[in-house]
Design a protein around this motif. Structure first.
Motif, PDB file in Angstrom:
ATOM      1  N   THR A   1       0.810  -1.228   0.000  1.00 37.66           N
ATOM      2  CA  THR A   1       0.000   0.000   0.000  1.00 37.66           C
ATOM      3  C   THR A   1       0.844   1.279   0.000  1.00 37.66           C
ATOM      4  OG1 THR A   1      -1.903  -1.094   1.020  1.00 37.66           O
ATOM      5  CG2 THR A   1      -1.772   1.298   1.231  1.00 37.66           C
ATOM      6  N   PRO A   2       1.881   1.418   0.862  1.00 33.34           N
ATOM      7  CA  PRO A   2       2.697   2.640   0.823  1.00 33.34           C
ATOM      8  C   PRO A   2       3.373   2.851  -0.536  1.00 33.34           C
ATOM      9  CG  PRO A   2       3.109   1.407   2.843  1.00 33.34           C
ATOM     10  CD  PRO A   2       2.307   0.520   1.953  1.00 33.34           C
ATOM     11  N   LYS A   3       3.805   1.759  -1.179  1.00 33.30           N
ATOM     12  CA  LYS A   3       4.455   1.867  -2.485  1.00 33.30           C
ATOM     13  C   LYS A   3       3.460   2.340  -3.544  1.00 33.30           C
ATOM     14  CE  LYS A   3       7.576  -1.999  -1.415  1.00 33.30           C
ATOM     15  NZ  LYS A   3       7.996  -3.365  -1.818  1.00 33.30           N
ATOM     16  N   VAL A   4       2.223   1.832  -3.456  1.00 36.33           N
ATOM     17  CA  VAL A   4       1.186   2.238  -4.409  1.00 36.33           C
ATOM     18  C   VAL A   4       0.880   3.722  -4.255  1.00 36.33           C
ATOM     19  CG1 VAL A   4      -1.226   1.935  -5.100  1.00 36.33           C
ATOM     20  CG2 VAL A   4       0.160  -0.065  -4.521  1.00 36.33           C
ATOM     21  N   ILE A   5       0.726   4.168  -3.009  1.00 38.57           N
ATOM     22  CA  ILE A   5       0.403   5.582  -2.742  1.00 38.57           C
ATOM     23  C   ILE A   5       1.514   6.490  -3.260  1.00 38.57           C
ATOM     24  CG2 ILE A   5       0.033   7.279  -0.916  1.00 38.57           C
ATOM     25  CD1 ILE A   5      -1.279   5.033   0.728  1.00 38.57           C
ATOM     26  N   GLU A   6       2.754   6.074  -3.028  1.00 31.98           N
ATOM     27  CA  GLU A   6       3.895   6.884  -3.469  1.00 31.98           C
ATOM     28  C   GLU A   6       3.964   6.957  -4.993  1.00 31.98           C
ATOM     29  OE1 GLU A   6       8.801   6.958  -3.141  1.00 31.98           O
ATOM     30  OE2 GLU A   6       7.638   5.383  -2.133  1.00 31.98           O
ATOM     31  N   PHE A   7       3.748   5.820  -5.656  1.00 35.57           N
ATOM     32  CA  PHE A   7       3.851   5.792  -7.118  1.00 35.57           C
ATOM     33  C   PHE A   7       2.699   6.563  -7.762  1.00 35.57           C
ATOM     34  CE2 PHE A   7       3.756   4.240 -11.410  1.00 35.57           C
ATOM     35  CZ  PHE A   7       5.069   3.920 -11.714  1.00 35.57           C
TER      36      PHE A   7
ATOM     37  N   ASP B   1       0.909   9.033  -6.520  1.00 36.76           N
ATOM     38  CA  ASP B   1       1.151  10.461  -6.289  1.00 36.76           C
ATOM     39  C   ASP B   1      -0.091  11.312  -6.573  1.00 36.76           C
ATOM     40  OD1 ASP B   1       2.582  12.712  -5.588  1.00 36.76           O
ATOM     41  OD2 ASP B   1       3.478  12.977  -7.579  1.00 36.76           O
ATOM     42  N   ILE B   2      -1.214  10.930  -5.932  1.00 36.09           N
ATOM     43  CA  ILE B   2      -2.453  11.698  -6.121  1.00 36.09           C
ATOM     44  C   ILE B   2      -2.854  12.438  -4.844  1.00 36.09           C
ATOM     45  CG2 ILE B   2      -3.333  10.253  -7.983  1.00 36.09           C
ATOM     46  CD1 ILE B   2      -5.062   8.790  -5.957  1.00 36.09           C
ATOM     47  N   GLY B   3      -1.952  12.476  -3.867  1.00 33.33           N
ATOM     48  CA  GLY B   3      -2.165  13.264  -2.659  1.00 33.33           C
ATOM     49  C   GLY B   3      -3.345  12.790  -1.826  1.00 33.33           C
ATOM     50  N   LYS B   4      -4.117  13.764  -1.314  1.00 39.09           N
ATOM     51  CA  LYS B   4      -5.235  13.458  -0.417  1.00 39.09           C
ATOM     52  C   LYS B   4      -6.390  12.750  -1.118  1.00 39.09           C
ATOM     53  CE  LYS B   4      -4.275  17.288   2.757  1.00 39.09           C
ATOM     54  NZ  LYS B   4      -4.803  18.525   3.389  1.00 39.09           N
ATOM     55  N   PHE B   5      -6.351  12.734  -2.446  1.00 37.07           N
ATOM     56  CA  PHE B   5      -7.426  12.051  -3.177  1.00 37.07           C
ATOM     57  C   PHE B   5      -7.420  10.544  -2.925  1.00 37.07           C
ATOM     58  CE2 PHE B   5      -7.767  15.958  -5.596  1.00 37.07           C
ATOM     59  CZ  PHE B   5      -9.125  16.018  -5.889  1.00 37.07           C
TER      60      PHE B   5
ATOM     61  N   ARG C   1      -3.343   6.699 -13.036  1.00 33.00           N
ATOM     62  CA  ARG C   1      -2.217   6.660 -12.094  1.00 33.00           C
ATOM     63  C   ARG C   1      -2.429   5.583 -11.033  1.00 33.00           C
ATOM     64  NH1 ARG C   1       1.059  11.291 -10.798  1.00 33.00           N
ATOM     65  NH2 ARG C   1       1.142  12.780 -12.516  1.00 33.00           N
ATOM     66  N   LEU C   2      -3.632   5.576 -10.437  1.00 35.69           N
ATOM     67  CA  LEU C   2      -3.905   4.611  -9.370  1.00 35.69           C
ATOM     68  C   LEU C   2      -3.901   3.184  -9.911  1.00 35.69           C
ATOM     69  CD1 LEU C   2      -4.658   4.029  -6.435  1.00 35.69           C
ATOM     70  CD2 LEU C   2      -7.065   4.326  -7.059  1.00 35.69           C
ATOM     71  N   GLY C   3      -4.551   2.978 -11.062  1.00 35.92           N
ATOM     72  CA  GLY C   3      -4.597   1.638 -11.646  1.00 35.92           C
ATOM     73  C   GLY C   3      -3.216   1.114 -11.979  1.00 35.92           C
ATOM     74  N   PHE C   4      -2.381   1.974 -12.565  1.00 38.22           N
ATOM     75  CA  PHE C   4      -1.016   1.567 -12.917  1.00 38.22           C
ATOM     76  C   PHE C   4      -0.216   1.253 -11.657  1.00 38.22           C
ATOM     77  CE2 PHE C   4       3.275   1.697 -14.372  1.00 38.22           C
ATOM     78  CZ  PHE C   4       3.240   1.406 -15.725  1.00 38.22           C
ATOM     79  N   ALA C   5      -0.337   2.104 -10.647  1.00 43.09           N
ATOM     80  CA  ALA C   5       0.423   1.920  -9.406  1.00 43.09           C
ATOM     81  C   ALA C   5       0.060   0.606  -8.722  1.00 43.09           C
ATOM     82  CB  ALA C   5       0.167   3.095  -8.465  1.00 43.09           C
ATOM     83  N   ILE C   6      -1.232   0.285  -8.697  1.00 40.26           N
ATOM     84  CA  ILE C   6      -1.660  -0.973  -8.065  1.00 40.26           C
ATOM     85  C   ILE C   6      -1.115  -2.163  -8.840  1.00 40.26           C
ATOM     86  CG2 ILE C   6      -3.641  -2.418  -7.481  1.00 40.26           C
ATOM     87  CD1 ILE C   6      -5.279   0.144  -7.086  1.00 40.26           C
ATOM     88  N   SER C   7      -1.282  -2.143 -10.161  1.00 40.68           N
ATOM     89  CA  SER C   7      -0.919  -3.303 -10.986  1.00 40.68           C
ATOM     90  C   SER C   7       0.570  -3.606 -10.939  1.00 40.68           C
ATOM     91  CB  SER C   7      -1.359  -3.067 -12.434  1.00 40.68           C
ATOM     92  OG  SER C   7      -2.769  -3.022 -12.526  1.00 40.68           O
TER      93      SER C   7
ATOM     94  N   LYS D   1       7.756   8.069 -15.869  1.00 41.00           N
ATOM     95  CA  LYS D   1       7.838   7.244 -14.658  1.00 41.00           C
ATOM     96  C   LYS D   1       7.330   5.829 -14.941  1.00 41.00           C
ATOM     97  CE  LYS D   1       6.428   7.637  -9.779  1.00 41.00           C
ATOM     98  NZ  LYS D   1       5.631   8.461  -8.837  1.00 41.00           N
ATOM     99  N   CYS D   2       6.225   5.750 -15.698  1.00 41.47           N
ATOM    100  CA  CYS D   2       5.652   4.449 -16.054  1.00 41.47           C
ATOM    101  C   CYS D   2       6.585   3.673 -16.978  1.00 41.47           C
ATOM    102  CB  CYS D   2       4.299   4.634 -16.729  1.00 41.47           C
ATOM    103  SG  CYS D   2       3.012   5.275 -15.640  1.00 41.47           S
TER     104      CYS D   2
END
Length: 573
Positions: free
Chosen positions: A124-130, A132-136, A151-157, A181-182
């Motif tokens: 989870t911390p790695k996904v949040i960092e990658f 990078d959507i802040g408080k959203f 961004r979120l979908g790519f970070a999770i996958s 980055k991707c």
């Protein structure tokens, strides 16, 4: 190198509905009839471990349907999709629940991919960092922009670390910083030997990142091979396509759909216009009826309206209220019955040739594709797919009285065996009539005029090595790539097939000549004809000759010559 993804004669279709009520009726009385949109038609390809495949093609060609099949989001109607390992799809909003927050979606997708609670907490911390959507990250996904969803979908996958990554236009909505980055992360996957499918309209991105290209053209594999060769061909095609007017593009699309009808499933229905990919829905939007058709339907339905309400809608509502458990059982039974019924019809009508009463020593496949089953039963698992014109030894025959199907057990080399419906076979003996060299030479004028080569030079590479062909062939080599059948070497519209470095087959493609005019040149009847699929099979002392025609236009599409000695040792795929 072992493969990670293999498609074998895969077809995916979606049923078209004129009214919403037809969807409800199909839940209870689905007989497979109606109008279908074929998103993918009889496609085959193999991708090895570590390959980065760029999937290119026009809008509506089937690219997103392909990505959904690889990721397991949907299943094919025909053929097999063999995936070795876990696959994760990255598309705008794919797999995200709009009502859940970003954090909740991380947990949901992790659980769907088989991760434990502990593993999800670790990533989870790695996904949040990658991402990078802040408080959203704590807000519902329905409040996200398309770029934030991507961004979120790519970070999770990427942090779930799948064996196969499928990226469907996910980089088209982000800014350049996130795109870079991707790409860096994708290169990291590449170095680790991951297999990646990169679906994009950006040829520059595809060429800079991918090792191979797969060109999907109106549901078919147009080209598959080296990234530079295929991308350059597609780039040239786009230049010509972009010069066309709206009317010219429509005419081009209609022509392509007609020409590519070869290999479609025969459901007794017409193929709908390819108005777009139906990758994210199981059915298309309702089609508008013509005025006369609407009036006719209205007149027919008015007298049945009350009866239909009593007999259909009320019972349907009652069944739905019984609960999801009862419906699940019913749906499973209906699906099983439909599968058996559809395949039984296909097998009973595929051949117009009567079977001999006595058991033949060999049999030839008389349809485009024939499924081989573990046991003589329609519900038995499929173990292989055989193609038109292939000849196998007959070991045993059995009759299934319940389904009224006669099954034949076939044997190939190395002891591979399986059961095929006799309706898909024609008994074969060596003594059947053959073409002479003089008969074959009668095609010389056609071959010279359309392909700039004599018939003797066309056939001379058969049984020789691939190296010898490439060194001595006068025609220029346009492209070369691997397929399930072997190495395909295209010299314009002339295609050679090399298996184990030996040339086993040559095909004249895009013949586009009247069937009767050309076949009359041979002056002998074929060993058998499949009228419904437009297939003709001949043999000579040295070759098997397969003729594929378009039954709608009555024109020949392909004439194929197969070297007999190599063909008789062919194994079940």
């Amino acid at each position: 190198m072992s493969y990670k993804v293999k498609f074998q004669q895969v077809t995916k279709k979606y049923k078209m509905y004129n009214k919403q009520i037809e969807k409800v009726k199909d839940l209870f009385w689905n007989r497979g009839k109606g109008e279908y949109h074929y998103a993918l038609n009889n496609i085959s390809f193999t991708v090895d471990k570590g390959e980065i495949v760029g999937v290119i093609g026009l809008n509506g060609s089937g690219k997103s349907t392909l990505s959904n099949l690889i990721a397991g989001v949907t299943m094919p109607n025909e053929g097999t999709v063999d995936i070795k390992g876990s696959a994760s799809l990255i598309a705008i909003g794919a797999g995200l629940n709009n009502k859940l927050t970003g954090l909740e979606n991380i947990e949901l997708k992790g659980l769907m991919m088989g991760l434990t609670k502990k593993q999800i907490q670790e990533i989870t911390p790695k996904v949040i960092e990658f991402a990078d959507i802040g408080k959203f990250i704590n807000q519902p996904v329905k409040t996200y922009s398309s770029g934030m969803k991507s961004r979120l979908g790519f970070a999770i996958s990427v942090n779930i670390d799948p064996d196969i990554l499928v990226i469907d236009e996910a980089l088209s909505v982000g800014d350049q910083t996130f795109t870079n980055k991707c790409l860096e992360k994708m290169n990291e996957f590449k170095e680790n030997g991951k297999t990646i499918f990169f679906i994009s309209h950006s040829l520059s991105q595809v060429k800079s990142f991918c090792t191979k290209a797969l060109w999907i053209h109106y549901g078919h594999v147009k080209e598959y091979g080296d990234i530079n060769e295929v991308a350059d061909q597609y780039g040239q095609f786009l230049k010509e396509y972009n010069k066309m007017s709206k009317e010219e593009r429509e005419q081009f699309r209609e022509k392509q759909l007609n020409e590519l009808s070869h290999g479609l499933l025969n459901n007794g229905t017409s193929v709908s216009k390819d108005t777009g990919e139906h990758s994210k829905e199981e059915s298309a939007e309702p089609l508008s009826l013509s005025r006369s058709k609407r009036i006719g339907n209205k007149q027919k339905s008015s007298s049945r309206k009350k009866s239909f309400t009593k007999k259909v809608l009320l019972p349907a509502a009652a069944v739905i209220l019984l609960g999801s458990a009862g419906y699940a059982v019913y749906a499973a039974q209906s699906a099983s019955h439909l599968t058996k019924q559809t395949e039984s019809k296909k097998q009973s009508s595929a051949s117009s040739t009567a079977q001999k009463k006595q058991q033949a020593e060999k049999a030839v496949i008389n349809t485009k594709t024939a499924f081989v089953r573990e046991e003589p039963d329609l519900e038995s698992s499929q173990k292989a797919v055989l193609s038109f014109g292939e000849i196998y030894k007959v070991l045993e025959e059995k009759k299934d009285p319940a389904e009224d199907i006669k099954w034949v057990k076939l044997n190939a080399e190395q002891g591979k065996e399986g059961w095929v419906s006799s309706a898909l076979l024609t008994p074969y003996t060596e003594q059947q009539s053959t073409l002479t060299n003089k008969n074959i030479d009668s095609l010389n004028s056609l071959v010279r005029s359309k392909y700039n080569i004599s018939i003797s030079k066309l056939l001379s590479p058969l049984s020789e090595t691939q190296k010898n062909l490439m060194e001595n062939q006068a025609l220029p080599l346009t492209n070369q790539y691997e397929s399930n059948d072997g190495t395909l070497l295209n010299y314009g519209s002339v295609q050679y097939v090399a298996l184990n470095n030996m040339i086993t087959e040559v095909s004249l493609r895009n013949v586009d000549e009247d069937t009767e005019d050309i076949l009359s040149l041979l002056k002998k009847k074929p060993l058998f004809i499949n009228d419904k699929e437009g297939l003709y099979f001949y043999q000579s002392k040295n070759y098997y000759i397969k003729v594929y025609t378009n039954v709608k236009t009555n024109k020949i599409k392909i004439i194929s010559f197969v070297e007999r000695e190599k063909a008789e040792g062919k194994q079940m795929k």
